[in-house]
Structures are given as C-alpha cells and as structure tokens.
Design a protein around this motif. Structure first.
Motif, PDB file in Angstrom:
ATOM      1  N   ALA A 146       0.843  -1.201   0.000  1.00  0.00           N
ATOM      2  CA  ALA A 146       0.000   0.000   0.000  1.00  0.00           C
ATOM      3  C   ALA A 146       0.877   1.249   0.000  1.00  0.00           C
ATOM      4  N   PRO A 147       0.412   2.345  -0.606  1.00  0.00           N
ATOM      5  CA  PRO A 147       1.169   3.600  -0.520  1.00  0.00           C
ATOM      6  C   PRO A 147       1.377   3.991   0.938  1.00  0.00           C
ATOM      7  N   ILE A 148       2.614   4.362   1.280  1.00  0.00           N
ATOM      8  CA  ILE A 148       2.935   4.673   2.667  1.00  0.00           C
ATOM      9  C   ILE A 148       3.511   6.085   2.838  1.00  0.00           C
ATOM     10  N   TRP A 149       4.082   6.638   1.735  1.00  0.00           N
ATOM     11  CA  TRP A 149       4.711   7.955   1.867  1.00  0.00           C
ATOM     12  C   TRP A 149       4.927   8.553   0.474  1.00  0.00           C
ATOM     13  N   ALA A 150       5.075   9.862   0.426  1.00  0.00           N
ATOM     14  CA  ALA A 150       5.398  10.564  -0.822  1.00  0.00           C
ATOM     15  C   ALA A 150       6.349  11.695  -0.503  1.00  0.00           C
ATOM     16  N   ASP A 151       7.367  11.859  -1.336  1.00  0.00           N
ATOM     17  CA  ASP A 151       8.242  13.019  -1.186  1.00  0.00           C
ATOM     18  C   ASP A 151       8.670  13.499  -2.564  1.00  0.00           C
ATOM     19  N   ALA A 152       9.296  14.652  -2.587  1.00  0.00           N
ATOM     20  CA  ALA A 152       9.700  15.239  -3.864  1.00  0.00           C
ATOM     21  C   ALA A 152      11.031  15.946  -3.711  1.00  0.00           C
ATOM     22  N   THR A 153      11.792  15.925  -4.791  1.00  0.00           N
ATOM     23  CA  THR A 153      13.066  16.632  -4.870  1.00  0.00           C
ATOM     24  C   THR A 153      12.870  17.890  -5.709  1.00  0.00           C
ATOM     25  N   PHE A 154      13.347  19.019  -5.204  1.00  0.00           N
ATOM     26  CA  PHE A 154      13.204  20.289  -5.907  1.00  0.00           C
ATOM     27  C   PHE A 154      14.525  21.048  -5.923  1.00  0.00           C
ATOM     28  N   PRO A 155      14.929  21.560  -7.095  1.00  0.00           N
ATOM     29  CA  PRO A 155      16.125  22.406  -7.134  1.00  0.00           C
ATOM     30  C   PRO A 155      15.998  23.627  -6.221  1.00  0.00           C
ATOM     31  N   ASP A 156      14.785  24.181  -6.123  1.00  0.00           N
ATOM     32  CA  ASP A 156      14.534  25.335  -5.255  1.00  0.00           C
ATOM     33  C   ASP A 156      13.522  24.937  -4.197  1.00  0.00           C
ATOM     34  N   ILE A 157      14.030  24.461  -3.059  1.00  0.00           N
ATOM     35  CA  ILE A 157      13.138  23.922  -2.037  1.00  0.00           C
ATOM     36  C   ILE A 157      12.279  25.017  -1.393  1.00  0.00           C
ATOM     37  N   GLU A 158      12.814  26.224  -1.266  1.00  0.00           N
ATOM     38  CA  GLU A 158      12.024  27.300  -0.654  1.00  0.00           C
ATOM     39  C   GLU A 158      10.854  27.687  -1.555  1.00  0.00           C
ATOM     40  N   ALA A 159      11.076  27.705  -2.861  1.00  0.00           N
ATOM     41  CA  ALA A 159       9.993  27.997  -3.799  1.00  0.00           C
ATOM     42  C   ALA A 159       8.931  26.897  -3.744  1.00  0.00           C
TER      43      ALA A 159
ATOM     44  N   SER B 111       2.033  23.272   6.096  1.00  0.00           N
ATOM     45  CA  SER B 111       3.065  23.905   6.916  1.00  0.00           C
ATOM     46  C   SER B 111       4.265  22.961   6.898  1.00  0.00           C
ATOM     47  N   PHE B 112       5.412  23.453   7.315  1.00  0.00           N
ATOM     48  CA  PHE B 112       6.632  22.650   7.196  1.00  0.00           C
ATOM     49  C   PHE B 112       7.394  22.598   8.505  1.00  0.00           C
ATOM     50  N   GLY B 113       7.994  21.420   8.761  1.00  0.00           N
ATOM     51  CA  GLY B 113       8.825  21.261   9.935  1.00  0.00           C
ATOM     52  C   GLY B 113      10.222  21.798   9.690  1.00  0.00           C
ATOM     53  N   GLU B 114      11.080  21.589  10.643  1.00  0.00           N
ATOM     54  CA  GLU B 114      12.473  21.997  10.505  1.00  0.00           C
ATOM     55  C   GLU B 114      13.187  21.093   9.498  1.00  0.00           C
ATOM     56  N   SER B 115      14.072  21.688   8.688  1.00  0.00           N
ATOM     57  CA  SER B 115      14.893  20.879   7.781  1.00  0.00           C
ATOM     58  C   SER B 115      15.881  20.055   8.596  1.00  0.00           C
ATOM     59  N   SER B 116      16.228  18.885   8.061  1.00  0.00           N
ATOM     60  CA  SER B 116      17.178  17.997   8.736  1.00  0.00           C
ATOM     61  C   SER B 116      18.495  17.997   7.964  1.00  0.00           C
ATOM     62  N   PRO B 117      19.463  18.834   8.360  1.00  0.00           N
ATOM     63  CA  PRO B 117      20.733  18.897   7.627  1.00  0.00           C
ATOM     64  C   PRO B 117      21.429  17.550   7.532  1.00  0.00           C
ATOM     65  N   GLU B 118      21.289  16.711   8.578  1.00  0.00           N
ATOM     66  CA  GLU B 118      21.968  15.412   8.560  1.00  0.00           C
ATOM     67  C   GLU B 118      21.334  14.459   7.540  1.00  0.00           C
ATOM     68  N   PHE B 119      20.117  14.790   7.066  1.00  0.00           N
ATOM     69  CA  PHE B 119      19.451  13.989   6.041  1.00  0.00           C
ATOM     70  C   PHE B 119      19.185  14.831   4.790  1.00  0.00           C
ATOM     71  N   GLY B 120      20.191  15.653   4.413  1.00  0.00           N
ATOM     72  CA  GLY B 120      20.120  16.415   3.171  1.00  0.00           C
ATOM     73  C   GLY B 120      19.037  17.472   3.141  1.00  0.00           C
ATOM     74  N   ASN B 121      18.757  18.068   4.314  1.00  0.00           N
ATOM     75  CA  ASN B 121      17.712  19.109   4.414  1.00  0.00           C
ATOM     76  C   ASN B 121      16.325  18.598   4.032  1.00  0.00           C
TER      77      ASN B 121
ATOM     78  N   ALA C 248       3.711  14.481   3.700  1.00  0.00           N
ATOM     79  CA  ALA C 248       4.665  14.396   2.590  1.00  0.00           C
ATOM     80  C   ALA C 248       5.977  15.017   3.053  1.00  0.00           C
ATOM     81  N   ALA C 249       6.935  15.095   2.138  1.00  0.00           N
ATOM     82  CA  ALA C 249       8.199  15.773   2.447  1.00  0.00           C
ATOM     83  C   ALA C 249       8.800  16.314   1.164  1.00  0.00           C
ATOM     84  N   VAL C 250       9.640  17.331   1.321  1.00  0.00           N
ATOM     85  CA  VAL C 250      10.372  17.915   0.194  1.00  0.00           C
ATOM     86  C   VAL C 250      11.849  17.989   0.568  1.00  0.00           C
ATOM     87  N   SER C 251      12.695  17.954  -0.464  1.00  0.00           N
ATOM     88  CA  SER C 251      14.135  18.055  -0.208  1.00  0.00           C
ATOM     89  C   SER C 251      14.831  18.575  -1.455  1.00  0.00           C
TER      90      SER C 251
END
Length: 265
Positions: free
Chosen positions: A8-21, A33-43, A55-58
């Motif tokens: 079953a679908p469990i999660w979705a994330d996306a990679t963006f060149p401009d994460i703030e945009a 809304s967004f949580g704190e970025s995790s620098p140890e996991f590539g923001n 979801a998540a973005v990075s």
C-alpha cells in the motif's frame, strides 16, 4: 496507528532544485506547513496538513542534477527482499536498500516501463499520518506506455490483484489488496509527448478542485488536464512551477456511476 499493508502507498516526497519555492507553492496551494529541515538527512523537510505529516520535500543530493519530481513509496516489511523481486521481475533498482537513521529503510526502483517508485520499510517513521483529507495524499496511478509489463511486474512484488476497467476507450487497471483499491495504472496515450517518460502520478486531496487549480496556475503551475468530475471526485492534473507532475482531487464532488472492473488475466 494501524500498520500499512504490504504494497500500500505509505509515503510521498519530492526533490526540488529550489526547495524554498516549492514550500511556498505547496503551502499556498495545499495549505501545508513545514517542519524543521534535517541537515543530517540532506535538508529533508516534512510537510504537514492540519498538524499531520503528509509528505516531504528536499533539495537534490550534492552533485545530482535531478529534475523536480514526486516519488510514491510502497510499504514493505523487507525492503531488501522487495529489491530482489524488482530485479527478478524485470525492473531496475536505482538505489540499493538504504537505512535512514532510525526512521526506516528505503529503496528506489523503476518498473520495466521506466516508472520510478520507492519502497519504504518503516521503523519509527510509519508514513502518512493522514490520507484523503484536504492537503493529504489520496491516490496514485502508474502512467506507462507498457501497461502489460506493469500489470505483471507489480503483482510479483506485492499481493496485488489486478482489475481492469471494462471500457474499450481507456486502458486502465486498479491494483487491489484484498477488497481495497490501493493503486491505479493508466496507459499513456499519444496525448503525451514522446519525451515524457513513464511516471507515478500522485493525487493530493483538496476541498475545492477548481479553486486549487486557480491558485496553482496563478502561482505558475501548468494545467495538464481537467478539472473534470468523475465517480471518484473532481480532479485535475498539473505540473508545478519546477516541472513536477501532480494531481489534485476533491473527493466530495462526484459525478456518474462507478465503472465496472473485471479480474485481469
């Protein structure tokens, strides 16, 4: 929280060149809304709808020129074993099983038609905290030019039963776990330019499809299809300003009768 069934679908994330945009766009369109970025996991940055992780973005990994894209993850109790099934079934393992802190283990793979998807073996990160409510994941479909290959491949990974729509005008199938439809599969027609590869289209729930489309296009998204009412809800397909494909659906606005499905084979 109930354990997510195998496949079953469990999660979705996306990679963006401009994460703030990306955060600004999806915050506006989906109300995230967004949580704190995790620098140890590539923001890596989680997105929340009404306080629930959805979801998540990075940004791309250093040295990677990855295009913006959404990735759907399917649940697995053994990511390494699922990676082996991917290989044995004609797919491609793009990223070997990787432990992500104490959150879980991930794999990136592609089906024989080239549609990229993820596998997630959860540990402390159990996946979606909400689904099918405004701002949350609702549904996903494998868009492919090789539907027969997808319909053979995915049931070799997970205990899916393939059911095809009884409509000669459209080649669409649903992958069921038990009685529950968990994933769709759509044959790409000539409407798709040949340079568009197979992909997994992720649907996010919205309270009003037309309002979400208006907001998205105002913010620079491109409307690809719709809005259109269906027995499943009113939906539209979009490309966000950075080129990532996604869809929005209002599941409360339905029209027409549910289509007939038959077991494939």
């Amino acid at each position: 929280m109930a354990e997510t069934p195998e496949g079953a679908p469990i999660w979705a994330d996306a990679t963006f060149p401009d994460i703030e945009a990306a955060k600004s766009f999806y915050g506006d369109v989906l109300g995230w809304s967004f949580g704190e970025s995790s620098p140890e996991f590539g923001n890596y940055t989680q997105a929340y709808a009404d306080g629930k992780a959805v979801a998540a973005v990075s940004p791309p990994m250093p040295g990677q020129e990855a295009p913006a894209a959404w990735c759907l993850y399917l649940a697995s109790s053994d990511a390494a074993a699922t990676a082996g099934k991917v290989r044995d079934s004609g797919g491609q393992v793009l990223m070997e099983p990787m432990r992500v802190g104490d959150f879980g283990t991930m794999v990136l793979a592609a089906d024989p038609g080239g549609a990229v998807f993820g596998v997630w073996q959860p540990d402390t990160h159990k996946g979606f905290e909400a689904q099918a409510v405004p701002g949350a994941f609702c549904w996903a479909e494998v868009f492919t030019r090789a539907p027969e290959k997808s319909d053979t491949f995915f049931p070799r990974l997970f205990p899916y039963r393939v059911k095809k729509m009884e409509d000669d005008a459209i080649d669409f199938a649903v992958y069921n776990l038990g009685e529950d439809a968990v994933l769709g599969r759509m044959k790409m027609t000539d409407d798709f330019p040949p340079e568009v590869p197979s992909y997994v289209n992720v649907f996010f729930t919205v309270a009003d499809c037309d309002a979400a489309v208006a907001k998205a296009t105002e913010r620079g998204a491109v409307l690809r299809f719709g809005p259109m009412s269906s027995p499943f809800g009113r939906f539209a397909a979009l490309s966000d300003p950075q080129g990532a494909e996604f869809s929005v659906i209002d599941v409360t606005t339905t029209e027409g009768e549910m289509p007939s499905l038959r077991d494939a084979g």
